[in-house]
Design a protein around this motif. Structure first.
Motif, PDB file in Angstrom:
ATOM      1  N   TYR A 181       0.828  -1.205   0.000  1.00 33.60           N
ATOM      2  CA  TYR A 181       0.000   0.000   0.000  1.00 33.60           C
ATOM      3  C   TYR A 181       0.866   1.260   0.000  1.00 33.60           C
ATOM      4  N   ASP A 182       2.032   1.188   0.636  1.00 33.86           N
ATOM      5  CA  ASP A 182       2.975   2.317   0.577  1.00 33.86           C
ATOM      6  C   ASP A 182       3.252   2.692  -0.885  1.00 33.86           C
ATOM      7  N   SER A 183       3.463   1.677  -1.708  1.00 34.49           N
ATOM      8  CA  SER A 183       3.775   1.937  -3.125  1.00 34.49           C
ATOM      9  C   SER A 183       2.601   2.594  -3.839  1.00 34.49           C
ATOM     10  N   VAL A 184       1.385   2.173  -3.461  1.00 32.96           N
ATOM     11  CA  VAL A 184       0.199   2.786  -4.054  1.00 32.96           C
ATOM     12  C   VAL A 184       0.147   4.253  -3.643  1.00 32.96           C
ATOM     13  N   TYR A 185       0.270   4.464  -2.343  1.00 29.76           N
ATOM     14  CA  TYR A 185       0.136   5.821  -1.808  1.00 29.76           C
ATOM     15  C   TYR A 185       1.187   6.752  -2.401  1.00 29.76           C
ATOM     16  N   LEU A 186       2.405   6.235  -2.560  1.00 32.71           N
ATOM     17  CA  LEU A 186       3.517   7.085  -3.007  1.00 32.71           C
ATOM     18  C   LEU A 186       3.656   7.126  -4.527  1.00 32.71           C
ATOM     19  N   ARG A 187       2.792   6.397  -5.224  1.00 35.75           N
ATOM     20  CA  ARG A 187       2.890   6.302  -6.686  1.00 35.75           C
ATOM     21  C   ARG A 187       4.319   5.959  -7.093  1.00 35.75           C
ATOM     22  N   SER A 188       4.810   4.918  -6.483  1.00 38.15           N
ATOM     23  CA  SER A 188       6.180   4.501  -6.752  1.00 38.15           C
ATOM     24  C   SER A 188       6.323   3.975  -8.177  1.00 38.15           C
ATOM     25  N   ASP A 189       7.377   4.429  -8.877  1.00 38.77           N
ATOM     26  CA  ASP A 189       7.656   3.915 -10.218  1.00 38.77           C
ATOM     27  C   ASP A 189       8.582   2.716 -10.158  1.00 38.77           C
ATOM     28  N   ILE A 190       9.519   2.796  -9.219  1.00 38.57           N
ATOM     29  CA  ILE A 190      10.501   1.725  -9.092  1.00 38.57           C
ATOM     30  C   ILE A 190      10.734   1.503  -7.609  1.00 38.57           C
ATOM     31  N   GLU A 191      10.739   0.238  -7.205  1.00 40.75           N
ATOM     32  CA  GLU A 191      11.115  -0.027  -5.819  1.00 40.75           C
ATOM     33  C   GLU A 191      12.355  -0.899  -5.824  1.00 40.75           C
ATOM     34  N   ILE A 192      13.274  -0.517  -4.946  1.00 37.09           N
ATOM     35  CA  ILE A 192      14.541  -1.225  -4.849  1.00 37.09           C
ATOM     36  C   ILE A 192      14.579  -2.007  -3.552  1.00 37.09           C
TER      37      ILE A 192
END
Lengths: 401, 401
Positions: A181-192
């Protein structure tokens, strides 16, 4: 600001990694970024319950640094939400519960260490409690409905535990969900993340799609072994080189790694270019350089990353004097005592040993020397008005005068 | 108010049930209740997304009624929280999502039907959204940490689906959790449910223990088959007798059940005592009574529970006239028409068929009669200034004059 060309970025960012997936989507994101002149959001999750960074963490941070240098947005997500919950069952020692105060202190420590690699002014730092605290039961049911049990049991550690009959608590499914959900909230393009994070990083893709978003690209970095060359580098295995180790400690620890780790360290934690590394490999093959000298180069490089060139030179000199020539370091700490004191108490009070237990172990291993003589008495006392030079292990010194 | 003795209560409450567990704890709770003169909290979960009660539901309600008559607190928990969420995947048809307005309307309908069995003034009615809406992510992680995956996979439908590779969504674990938390919040002493609820009811015990509470005793009631004698009684199988069926419908439906269901119905949904039932069994064995007459007694009894004795007698008379003697009911509805109209339109407008499709099917099955002649024409028209007596199926009549 203009971005470097897509191909150049792609080459830099996909070299010295474990895996990037899906490659096509990564290319597409870079193209869009260059075309629209908009930086990508690069996410890294940080655990504030383990604030002591070691060089194993730098593998991921170095990659982030490349993204940052190429003009992209680095987002550090401090996982304070889960850190403040910990593991309610207490079974998972890697999830201690810490309170708000500790979380804040640890985050500060964390960030100050990270700034040894990243340009912290250009780094966005966010705390996931901000949005995760807002999630209620209703929303959570909806979020969790996006996932199936089978999906979770694909994860290595879950499937292993399930198949061997070890308990999996229901709440353990919530952490990956929160992270997704963090990725959704932050509109992450790439996660490392490290390779051990691959499952969690991929899970976020599914959730982003459910929210009608373009899913993040997943970039994994290898986990590097610690100085023992055997276990993954970790505080709990005591095989780590901390960001906060002194130059002398850092230098000495690097010199202690097994030969077969040298090039992995060069590849993932040094500042050397690939070309320089390949040249070294060639020199080694043709006997123009030996393992010891390579380690010295590696050690100097690493000390200069975390300190500077001067510190690196000094650390090398110190190493030569103390270890190679078995001498006393130039900058030995000098203490005076005003009363008779037990040796182990003294060493503990002056941080040369982390516990009396360690001190006793070292004495039993003949690893504590007093004026060059091995100490054998666990209860040895230091007298006043005497001079002592004490050596603990290979690299720790103190003088009493 | 004094309670009946522990032994008498125990005997009444544990007869005509499927299972009570643990028996010892039930005895202990009764003893404490009698000793301290404090009623027990008896919980029943109600699903407001399915507000049409049928006689299958009365099995549980009859048992609640016994508890109520013995002076205990009946708590109906309206599951509005989960009803308003529904099943976000849409896969589970038994969990439609309904909105606040529907929830309120359905609850009203539900309660008015329940009051045909329970004394509603003495019944506590609560809505679980009140406390479940307050649960945030943090608390939910703590709640779910009390349970393991293995525990959930013990549940029949989960393990079957898991083993046959069918998807289990993560949110499905949340519903039993919510239900268990209801028991904690309400300090439930005893929870009643169908045998299909056993897992959920037991789960609540574990959670209550985690909260340092005395766990609830679990009382399960059998699921009864519908009028087809084959499937569990359910609206979706169209084999049900609704609380709101008319006396004539109720009577007729009971007369249509297969013989082998008679005593199960007597045992769980009639007002007869065990002794009376045993006497009937004896009479049947010795041919003093036949199945048809037993069904007539059962039907009269049931109509008088939901209506009264007079309605029961009338329903019986009506049945004899219409079905047995194939006559026309006394209270036939009479309508006049002012213009030519299609037969099926007329029947649909007057609620004799639920859809044109049903009407066509009935015509094809020769189940619609006009003045005692089978209708074969799907497009048959009713003319004005004619008299018709129309019979649809076995029990539906209307007259045009």
């Amino acid at each position: 600001m203009g971005f470097m060309s897509v191909d150049s970025q792609y080459d830099i960012l996909t070299s010295r990694i474990e895996e990037i997936l899906p490659k096509k989507e990564f290319m597409y994101k870079l193209e869009k970024s260059v075309k629209n002149n908009i930086p990508l959001n690069i996410k890294l999750g940080c655990d504030p319950s383990r604030p002591d960074l070691h060089i194993g963490h730098s593998v991921v941070l170095n990659k982030l640094k490349q993204f940052q240098d190429l003009g992209h947005n680095i987002i550090l997500v401090i996982g304070d939400f889960t850190a403040m919950i910990g593991d309610p069952t207490g079974r998972n020692k890697t999830r201690p519960q810490i309170d708000l105060k500790e979380t804040k202190e640890n985050s500060k420590t964390y960030i100050s260490q990270v700034s040894k690699i990243l340009n912290i002014k250009k780094t966005k730092i966010v705390y996931n409690s901000k949005w995760l605290n807002e999630i209620n039961f209703n929303k959570l049911i909806k979020l969790s409905s996006k996932f199936t049990l089978a999906q979770f049991l694909e994860r290595d550690d879950f499937s292993k535990r399930y198949n061997s009959g070890l308990p999996i608590s229901l709440h353990e499914f919530m952490y990956p969900l929160a992270q997704a959900y963090d990725s959704v909230y932050l509109r992450s393009d790439i996660e490392i993340g490290g390779t051990d994070q691959k499952f969690n990083l991929l899970l976020a893709r599914d959730l982003q799609k459910e929210f009608g978003m373009e899913p993040q690209v997943v970039l994994t970095m290898p986990l590097i072994e610690g100085t023992d060359g055997f276990e993954k580098m970790s505080k709990s295995y005591e095989n780590y080189i901390a960001f906060n180790d002194s130059p002398n400690e850092m230098y000495g620890k690097i010199l202690s790694i097994p030969d077969n780790l040298i090039f992995k360290y060069f590849k993932y934690i040094s500042s050397l270019t690939l070309k320089e590394i390949i040249d070294f490999q060639l020199s080694l093959k043709t006997n123009k350089i030996n393992h010891r000298d390579l380690k010295r180069k590696l050690a100097r490089d690493i000390v200069s990353i975390y300190y500077d060139n001067k510190s690196a030179s000094q650390a090398e000199e110190n190493f030569d004097r103390v270890i190679v020539n078995k001498g006393i370091p130039k900058d030995i700490k000098i203490i005076s005592i005003s009363e008779r004191v037990k040796l182990l108490d003294f060493l503990f009070d002056n941080n040369l040993i982390s516990s009396k237990g360690e001190g006793k172990r070292l004495i039993k291993q003949s690893a504590i020397k007093l004026n060059d003589e091995i100490v054998k008495d666990l209860h040895f006392n230091l007298e006043i008005k005497k001079e002592y030079t004490i050596k603990v292990g290979k690299r720790r010194f103190i003088k009493i005068k």
